[in-house]
Design an enzyme around this catalytic site. Structure first.
Site, PDB file in Angstrom:
ATOM      1  N   CYS A   2     -11.561  -6.100   4.276  1.00  0.00           N
ATOM      2  CA  CYS A   2     -10.803  -5.750   3.079  1.00  0.00           C
ATOM      3  C   CYS A   2     -11.085  -6.825   2.051  1.00  0.00           C
ATOM      4  O   CYS A   2     -10.686  -7.978   2.223  1.00  0.00           O
ATOM      5  CB  CYS A   2      -9.306  -5.667   3.386  1.00  0.00           C
ATOM      6  N   GLU A 104     -12.799   0.161  -0.708  1.00  0.00           N
ATOM      7  CA  GLU A 104     -13.855  -0.068   0.272  1.00  0.00           C
ATOM      8  C   GLU A 104     -15.124   0.589  -0.239  1.00  0.00           C
ATOM      9  O   GLU A 104     -15.073   1.546  -1.013  1.00  0.00           O
ATOM     10  CB  GLU A 104     -13.463   0.498   1.639  1.00  0.00           C
TER      11      GLU A 104
END
Length: 221
Positions: A2, A104
């Protein structure tokens, strides 16, 4: 992993979501939160939960150089209870890192396509995080890292890792300092089930951390 996320919720919504009794100093929403920035986190001081800012990128208390933080924005939940950098923090320095979506990058044949990922049923949520205090001479830093795990079925098409998002009814269980054994904390993390997610494509404009406006989250075809 992340590496970017958002927090657009207003302060009152955050206070209500996490049952906080004190206002958040200098709160500012952000469309593009990046490593090295100060991020909104919640810790428990033994008496109550408190919200404040930690720098994203863990600098362990024993580190000689604060630059290590840029390599420690995430920690693998599967091994954090065994690693020297994280083991003690798993026992006594857990935090909630407040967000409302994350980005992402999905590898395609032509490029890496950024996607914004949300929980449809929740406007604001928390990543499971660890924090530490680093001090050298007259400099003091409070930093954090986001715990990650293997991607679930939804995320596997986008990336092989994902952040651990805590269910609403388990946020307090994570942040209150009652689980002391690192392995017990590991088992707690393994019991967390990923919530339903949704994702949409956004422009590569979000790739640059300096870009922080509504265009970061604008959907593209």
């Amino acid at each position: 992993m992340c590496g970017r996320y958002t927090l657009l919720a207003d302060e009152l919504e955050i206070l209500n979501e996490f049952d906080l009794s004190h206002s958040i100093d200098s709160y500012q929403p952000s469309y593009n939160i990046a490593p090295g920035q100060n991020v909104l986190a919640i810790i428990h001081d033994g008496n109550e939960k408190r919200a404040g800012y930690l720098r994203w990128g863990l600098v362990p208390s024993w580190a000689k150089d604060e630059k290590i933080g840029y390599k420690m924005i995430n920690a693998r939940s599967e091994t954090a209870h065994e690693k020297p950098s994280f083991k003690k923090l798993m026992s006594r320095k857990r935090c909630l890192i407040v967000a409302d979506s994350f980005y992402e990058w999905q590898q395609t044949e032509e490029k890496k396509q950024p996607k914004r990922i949300q929980i449809p049923e929740r406007n604001v949520f928390a990543f499971a995080g660890l924090w530490d205090k680093w001090q050298q001479e007259d400099k003091e830093l409070f930093t954090c890292t986001i715990l990650t795990k293997e991607a679930n079925d939804f995320m596997q098409e986008i990336h092989h890792r994902m952040p651990i998002i805590l269910p609403k009814d388990r946020q307090d269980e994570w942040v209150t300092p009652h689980k002391q054994e690192p392995h017990e904390v590991y088992q707690f993390l393994q019991s967390i089930e990923a919530e339903r997610l949704k994702a949409y494509n956004v422009d590569r404009y979000v790739n640059a951390a300096k870009n922080n406006d509504e265009f970061c989250i604008a959907p593209i075809a």
